[in-house]
Design a protein around this motif. Structure first.
Motif, short mmCIF file in Angstrom:
data_model
loop_
_atom_site.label_atom_id
_atom_site.label_comp_id
_atom_site.label_asym_id
_atom_site.label_seq_id
_atom_site.Cartn_x
_atom_site.Cartn_y
_atom_site.Cartn_z
N GLU A 44 0.83 -1.20 0.00
CA GLU A 44 0.00 0.00 0.00
C GLU A 44 0.87 1.25 0.00
N ASP A 45 0.21 2.37 -0.03
CA ASP A 45 0.90 3.65 -0.01
C ASP A 45 1.69 3.81 1.29
N GLY A 46 3.00 3.76 1.18
CA GLY A 46 3.87 4.01 2.32
C GLY A 46 4.10 2.84 3.25
N ALA A 47 3.50 1.68 2.99
CA ALA A 47 3.67 0.55 3.90
C ALA A 47 3.23 -0.74 3.23
N VAL A 48 3.68 -1.83 3.83
CA VAL A 48 3.15 -3.15 3.50
C VAL A 48 2.36 -3.61 4.71
N ARG A 49 1.09 -3.96 4.50
CA ARG A 49 0.21 -4.32 5.61
C ARG A 49 -0.31 -5.73 5.43
N ALA A 50 -0.47 -6.42 6.56
CA ALA A 50 -1.02 -7.78 6.55
C ALA A 50 -2.27 -7.81 7.40
N ARG A 51 -3.30 -8.48 6.87
CA ARG A 51 -4.59 -8.60 7.58
C ARG A 51 -5.00 -10.05 7.61
N SER A 52 -5.84 -10.41 8.56
CA SER A 52 -6.38 -11.76 8.60
C SER A 52 -7.40 -11.89 7.47
N THR A 53 -7.39 -13.04 6.79
CA THR A 53 -8.36 -13.24 5.71
C THR A 53 -9.76 -13.50 6.27
N GLU A 54 -9.85 -13.94 7.53
CA GLU A 54 -11.17 -14.23 8.10
C GLU A 54 -11.96 -12.98 8.41
N ALA A 55 -11.30 -11.95 8.95
CA ALA A 55 -12.04 -10.78 9.42
C ALA A 55 -11.47 -9.45 8.94
N GLY A 56 -10.30 -9.46 8.31
CA GLY A 56 -9.70 -8.22 7.84
C GLY A 56 -8.98 -7.43 8.90
N VAL A 57 -8.77 -8.02 10.07
CA VAL A 57 -8.08 -7.33 11.15
C VAL A 57 -6.58 -7.27 10.85
N GLN A 58 -5.98 -6.09 11.05
CA GLN A 58 -4.56 -5.94 10.75
C GLN A 58 -3.72 -6.78 11.70
N ARG A 59 -2.76 -7.51 11.13
CA ARG A 59 -1.84 -8.32 11.92
C ARG A 59 -0.48 -7.66 12.08
#
Length: 510
Positions: free
Chosen positions: A260-275
């Motif tokens: 993404e813009d300015g970062a690499v982000r990881a989220r859970s595929t089940e709920a979309g919560v950022q990890r």
């Protein structure tokens, strides 16, 4: 069955066939004919049994009133014979046979009466079968999906699911059933928004897609359950949304990773919560990202230097980092996460233009130049000067398409990931359009623009051609530029990623 019962059944069968022929104008066939015959035969036998039962009762009354009844009319146990009972047994047998035939007919009729209007999904595409699977030696075009959109429209990607294939079109995701091409489900993009990114594959039954408006960031992220197309969650991405590199989204295990813009982000595929997230430094950009359940690979460029990083997919913890041999602006793609293989192409003409291999600790293992004695090699879109094809990496080999004397790729070449040497090559009779690994792992399928378009299956270890699959339509099916070849249950699906001249959006070969 008694002689009279047999005659009654035969008479009933003949009657129904005659009636069907007169009323319907055509004789019933197959299970329908057998069912009609058995039902009418059973009716005839039942009526006969009822009549004989009535007659039998009258005979017994007469015999009770006539003590001198003849010996031949009496059974050995001295009880009077009941001729209606055998007819009832015969009628029961025929009724059972009729019920069995009806059950089999009901089960098979569903396969024969399929609706060609498309279906299970919400999408507008309505596939029409151009040919049914043939039983002869020549395979058929089993189904086609009509062209969708305008000339020049480009698809975003695809997912192969075995019994289905999902195509990412600008108007959304569409899952085609591998058996008949019907739309199982769809996730349409909202009005005036277009699909702009999707993960290269799915994990744990989930894939990611993103869409955005014209001249606006690709900034709405969705997780989709591939069994039924249900949207599990939706998130808006701030800033400039996803980066504009070829594959800004990846999924590994139950973790979705986005550049993404300015970062690499990881989220859970089940709920979309950022990890986790990894913020980029000043003047840094993410060139490529990909992941599996255990490892996420990032290719980052800061200034003129480029670095490869391996992170833990679930936690984001860095496992190792490796500086790449790059000193100018570059493009890159992750060809394989395990084993680690990259495609890198930098602006400096004397710089790195190659496939690069690494071991599980980040140590370099092999370099295969994108241009050499075998011609110009194809790499993923955006990397190198050759035709854009995603190479196959399997069991120690890198297999890709090569252009030699002409500008048309007509060779398939395999290189060892141990020492970089050429393992084998296959010269096609015409342009090679796409390649993919077969599910059995022993063969590589090559789509050739030969005649009506054909698929050649190559032995993975030797490159020798084996089975060839060609359409039996007698005319070209319609292969666009940069198609994708997807193995599915019972055959292959060709996805036309760019609409040029009203080619079908997809078609299947058996």
């Amino acid at each position: 069955m008694t002689r009279d019962g047999t005659a009654g059944a035969a008479f009933g069968a003949a009657a129904v066939f005659l009636g069907a022929g007169v009323v319907a104008g055509a004789w019933p066939t197959g299970w329908a004919a057998l069912l009609c015959a058995l039902v009418c035969g059973a009716l005839g036998a039942t009526l006969l049994a009822a009549r004989r039962g009535t007659a039998s009762g009258a005979t017994e009354e007469v015999r009770d009133a006539a003590p001198g009844l003849a010996e031949k009319d009496v059974r050995p146990d001295a009880k009077p014979a009941r001729p209606g009972r055998s007819s009832l047994v015969a009628a029961a047998v025929v009724w059972v046979l009729a019920l069995l035939a009806g059950g089999v007919w009901a089960l098979t009729a569903g396969d024969d009466d399929t609706d060609d209007t498309g279906a299970a999904g919400k999408g507008p595409a309505k596939p029409s079968a151009t040919a049914s699977p043939s039983l002869d030696a020549r395979p058929a075009v089993a189904w086609t999906v009509p062209p969708v959109g305008q000339v020049g429209d480009e698809s975003v990607g695809h997912w192969g699911l075995g019994t289905a294939v999902v195509q990412g079109r600008i108007d959304g995701l569409f899952a085609y059933d591998a058996a008949d091409g019907r739309v199982r489900w769809s996730v349409p993009a909202p009005t005036r928004e277009a699909l702009c990114a999707m993960t290269q594959d799915t994990e744990e039954g989930v894939g990611l897609m993103a869409y955005g408006r014209h001249d606006k960031p690709c900034a709405t992220l969705l997780a989709v359950r591939v069994s039924d197309g249900k949207v599990l969650w939706k998130r808006s991405i701030g800033g400039d949304g996803l980066t504009d590199n070829e594959r800004p989204l990846a999924v590994g295990g139950t973790t979705a990773v986005g550049a993404e813009d300015g970062a690499v982000r990881a989220r859970s595929t089940e709920a979309g919560v950022q990890r986790w997230q990894r913020k980029l430094g000043k003047d840094c950009a993410t060139l490529a990202v990909d992941a599996d359940a255990g490892r996420t690979l990032l290719v980052e460029q800061c200034g003129k230097g480029v670095k490869l990083l391996a992170l833990d997919t679930r936690t984001g913890a860095q496992r190792w980092a490796r500086d790449l041999p790059v000193e100018s602006k570059a493009t890159a793609a992750v060809v394989s996460v395990s084993p680690v293989v990259l495609a890198v192409d930098e602006a400096d003409a004397r710089g790195t233009h190659a496939f690069l291999g690494f071991d599980d600790k980040g140590a370099p293992t092999v370099t295969v130049p994108l241009s050499g004695p075998d011609g110009t090699l194809s790499a993923p879109d955006g990397v190198g000067d050759g035709d854009a094809h995603r190479p196959v990496v399997h069991d120690g080999l890198l297999v890709t398409v090569a252009e030699r004397e002409s500008l048309v790729p007509d060779n398939v070449v395999a290189y060892s990931l141990r020492d970089g040497r050429k393992a084998w090559s296959y010269h096609a009779e015409s342009q090679t359009m796409a390649l993919t690994a077969e599910p059995d792992g022993a063969r590589v399928a090559v789509l050739e623009n030969h005649g009506n378009g054909r698929i050649t299956l190559l032995d993975r270890t030797t490159g020798k051609p084996g089975t060839r699959i060609e359409p039996d339509t007698g005319k070209p099916v319609g292969i666009s530029i940069y198609p994708e070849l997807v193995p599915v249950t019972g055959g292959h699906v060709v996805l036309n990623q760019i609409l040029m001249h009203a080619e079908p959006a997809a078609f299947a070969l058996r």
